[in-house]
Each structure stands twice: as structure tokens, then as C-alpha cells.
Scaffold this active site. Structure first.
Site: not given
Ligand code: SDX
Length: 443
Positions: A268, A308, A364
Site C-alpha cells: 500500500h 492496482h 507510487d
């Protein structure tokens, strides 16, 4: 005649049920009516990881994973990143509408005048070892705030909730910066109310002996845009945790600490740190193919920053962050890591392993490259995710408290354990390992 219902035939007993469809969902509780007898508990939906379960109704954030769309309160993320500010977006998330100029000025003033933390809080931070991970320090300190602001427990008082919202948006950067300064043995730098939200954070992080810290305007704006992109993302792991903890009616500080704990994981919000460590471990562009081969071989290596649960297209945030990265590196100097990341993306998006699994760069993948270029240490990256996610977590928490349908979170389970059995006295027990070892070996 079409109708918004599902007809379910239970072939075990040939019984038919009509189940209403609402907002593209069926209520799991309607499945409980499907029983084979009056003793039967009824059917449940089994959904590990909640891959296909809507746990709430929300009006905050909309994502279309197939099309790569992200909107906060209906506003496209691209427009907010270009035209708005983090504090304006925080206001939008919480109140549901863009502020007027006077509303924004008032909100900015409130937040920027509440950035100090209780002096005793510093004792918590000072108690950590110098090499403590900043995220561990950060979330522990956030939890400790519940012992300072006891009125936070009055969660059904709307004005009190707003005060905690303003308080935490204001104080998260201070806690984060103090944790960082502790880890490098530097004195804490107190907030500067004359600076913008991102500039004040950079000042608390990096100010030395100069009278006033003034960040480069490109870096100040880049951080504000990165914060905007991280504000909320509907029912992700940490927001679900925030709602879950909040559903027990505890105070928002405790719930925030839990949400930050969930965010910390490398799958995460900890992924931005994991991306940098992955790139540094690979070391150079020419070793990327070897790494990609390991990922595809399933030897445990993952392409961090890729994939994702919702986006099966390019994460719209990653697209914007990639642009911001180029602007930042114009100021800070080219980063070999960006060149590696761009090469890794190029190779992955031409490889069927990733294309067939719809694995694209997520938020990210590039953010850590910017943070590193801006001088943030890698282990600060999850903290840099938690700061801007705070208004998102608190807005979702507020929405849950006001939602009459919400109850304390308590999922069911499928029990596959032992049937009832009687207690065995010590004399009668045997260690299964010794039984297996004593068993005659098959020849
Ligand atoms: C965030 O939910 C949110 O909205 C989160 C977030 C937010 O703003 O709050 O967007 C922020 O957390 C972004 C994600 C950051 N995490 C990472 O970058 C870590 C690397 N990515 C993954 O581990 C993974 O993609 C997840 C955790 C993001 C999603 O996991 P899923 O949806 O459970 O998918 P999965 O693990 O079941 O993978 C499906 C397939 C598998 O292959 P098969 O078993 O079908 O052969 O895709 C493969 C996986 O092995 N796969 C990857 C991969 N991600 C998935 N293979 C290599 N590298 C990857 N990164």
C-alpha cells in the site's frame, strides 16, 4: 418486462428468489434468505480482500479503473492538480464544495495557526531510537494525541469533528518533520505561520541556521501537487481501516493511527519506499531485464509501484507525477533513478506478463523519485503519503459517522476448523511430529 431485480434459483431445493438490485449491487443480507431449511443459517457472500464488495455508499471520490479516471467530489484530478492547492482540496473533500475566497482564507488561517503540537508530545518522539523508522514514530505519536485532545471522543458533535479535522490537517506535517529531525539528531524546527502549507513543511524538515527557510518555488509547488494527488482514493486499505476503526466509535486520532499503520505496508503506501529500494537494488538500467525476468518467474520479486486493485489502466496520478518529476529534476538535477524507472516502464509495458495482467505504473512508481530528488530520505516516503491522506481519511470517517446505514464493522467467516471435541488430559497427548517420525517409512 425488465426489472431491477435478480432471480436466483436455489437448485438445492428448486426454490426461486427475487433479489432487488440497487446502485449496481445486491444486498448481501438478501442472500441470507436463501436457506435449505429453517435451521440453515442462509447464504453469505465469500469475498477475501473484498475484491467485489461495496462496504459503504460514498460521495467523496470516484474512480473508473478501466478508464483511469479519478475525481474528488466530481472534479477531475488533472484540473485540481493544475489549478488548486492542497488546503483547498482538503476543504473540498470535507465540505463537499470548493470554498469561496473568504472560506478558503479562513480555513488556511485556521490550519496554519494550529500547526504547533503539545510540547510534551516531543517526549514521545525523543523516546525513540535514532534509527527508528519515521513511520513507526509518526503513527505512534498520532495515536498519542488521543491522550491530549480528550474531547476528540465527542464524535457526534459536528463542530468538534471539524476542530479535530482542522487540527490534524495542521499537525501531521509537524509530527512528520519532528520525527525526521529526531532521526538525524537535529533540533526540531517550529512551524512558520507565514509560509504556505508545503513551504512550512519543507522549512520544518530542512531549515538550518538561516533566519528563514525559503524553498525553491518549483519544489514548493511540486510538493503541493503531490499532496493533492494523495488526498483520497475511495475505499483503499487504509481508508477501509479508518472506517473500520471509526465504526467502533473511537476518537479520530486512534483511527488515524490505525489508518497510517495500514498505509505503512509495502503493498500500500509503503510501496513508494519499496520502489526506491527496488531501483537502488537493481543498480543500473542494463540490469533491469534480469530483474523483470525474476518477477515473471514468480521468485517473490514484485515490480513495486506497478499494478492496482482498481486501475486496470494507467493510474492518472502516475501520469501527472511523471510530469512533476521532470520539472523537479530540472531544478535538482537529473536522477539516474528516473532514467531507470522510465526504462523499466518501457520494458514492462511491452511485456505481455504485465500487459495481460493490466499492470501499469501506480501513484507510487514515480513519487519516490521526486521525494528523493527533493532530499527526503527513503524511509520518510510512507510518512509523505500519510500527511496528504489525512483529510481523505477524516472526510471518509465523517461520512461514515453521518451514514445511518453504517454499523460496527464485523464480517462473518467460513469456519473450516475442528468439529466439537473433548479436552485431552496431558497424559493423553502426543506430539503429531513424533507420531509422523515413528510411523513406518513407506519403502
Ligand atoms: C496504493 O487501493 C488503493 O487505492 C491504493 C492506493 C491509494 O491511493 O490508496 O492507490 C495506493 O497502495 C497503490 C499500490 C501500491 N502497491 C504497489 O505498488 C505494490 C506492488 N503492487 C502489488 O503488489 C499489487 O498490484 C497490488 C497490491 C497493488 C494489487 O494487488 P491485487 O489487486 O490483489 O492483485 P494481485 O496481487 O492478485 O495480482 C494479480 C496478478 C497476480 O499474478 P497471477 O497470480 O494472476 O499470475 O498480477 C500479479 C500477481 O502476481 N501482480 C504483479 C504485481 N502486481 C500484481 N506481478 C508483478 N509485480 C506487481 N507489482
Amino acid at each position: 418486462m425488465p426489472s431491477e431485480t435478480l432471480t436466483i434459483v436455489d437448485n438445492r431445493i428448486g426454490k426461486t428468489y427475487e433479489v432487488p438490485i440497487e446502485n449496481g449491487t445486491v444486498r448481501a443480507m438478501d442472500l441470507r434468505k436463501i436457506r435449505t431449511s429453517s435451521e440453515d443459517f442462509g447464504l453469505m457472500a465469500y469475498d477475501p480482500g473484498f475484491m467485489n464488495t461495496a462496504a459503504c455508499k460514498s460521495r467523496i471520490t470516484f474512480i473508473d479503473g478501466e478508464k483511469g479516471i479519478l475525481r474528488y467530489r466530481g472534479y477531475p484530478i488533472e484540473q485540481l492538480a493544475e489549478k488548486s492547492s492542497f488546503l483547498e482540496v482538503a476543504y473540498l473533500l470535507y465540505f463537499g464544495e470548493l470554498p469561496t475566497q473568504s472560506q478558503l482564507d479562513e480555513f488556511n488561517n485556521i490550519v496554519l495557526s494550529h500547526t504547533l503540537i503539545h510540547e510534551q508530545t516531543k517526549k514521545f518522539i525523543d523516546g525513540f531510537r535514532h534509527d527508528a523508522h519515521p513511520m513507526g514514530m509518526f503513527l505512534s505519536t498520532v495515536a498519542a494525541l488521543s491522550t491530549f485532545y480528550k474531547e476528540g471522543k465527542n464524535i457526534f458533535d459536528a463542530q468538534n469533528r471539524l476542530v479535530q479535522f482542522e487540527r490534524m490537517v495542521a499537525k501531521m506535517p509537524t509530527i512528520a518533520a519532528f520525527c525526521f529531525r529526531h532521526s538525524i539528531g537535529m533540533p526540531f524546527v517550529y512551524p512558520d505561520g507565514d509560509l504556505s502549507y508545503p513551504a512550512n513543511f519543507l522549512s520544518m524538515m530542512y531549515k538550518g541556521t538561516q533566519l528563514r527557510y525559503k524553498p525553491h518555488p518549483v519544489l514548493e509547488r511540486a510538493l503541493d501537487v503531490l499532496f493533492i494527488l494523495h488526498v483520497d482514493h475511495e475505499q483503499n486499505c487504509s481508508t477501509t481501516t479508518m472506517r473500520g476503526i471509526g465504526s467502533s466509535h473511537c476518537d479520530p486520532f486512534t483511527a488515524l493511527a490505525g489508518a497510517a499503520a495500514a498505509l505503512y505496508g509495502p503493498l500500500h503506501g509503503g510501496a513508494n519506499e519499496a520502489v526506491l529500494r527496488m531501483l537502488m537494488e537493481i543498480g543500473s538500467k542494463d540490469r533491469i531485464p534480469e530483474f523483470i525476468k525474476r518477477v515473471k518467474a514468480g521468485d517473490g520479486a514484485r515490480l513495486m509501484g506497478f499494478g492496482h486493485r482498481v486501475y486496470k489502466n494507467y493510474d492518472p496520478r502516475a501520469r501527472i507525477i511523471k510530469q512533476v518529476a521532470a520539472e523537479v529534476l530540472e531544478v535538482t538535477g537529473r536522477s539516474p533513478l528516473l532514467d531507470m524507472a522510465l526504462e523499466m516502464e518501457r520494458i514492462a509495458l511491452e511485456d505481455d506478463y504485465f500487459v495481460s495482467r493490466k499492470l501499469y505504473p501506480n501513484v507510487d512508481f514515480y513519487s519516490g523519485i521526486i521525494y528523493q530528488a527533493m532530499g527526503f530520505p527513503v524511509d520518510m516516503f510512507p510518512v509523505l503519503f500519510a500527511i496528504p491522506r489525512t483529510p481523505g481519511w477524516l472526510s471518509q470517517w465523517e461520512e461514515q459517522i453521518l451514514d445511518p446505514e453504517q454499523r460496527i464493522v464485523r464480517p462473518r467467516q467460513v469456519y473450516l476448523g475442528s468439529e466439537v471435541r473433548d479436552y485431552v488430559p496431558m497424559a493423553g497427548r502426543v506430539d503429531p511430529a513424533t507420531v509422523d517420525a515413528a510411523a513406518p517409512q513407506a519403502v
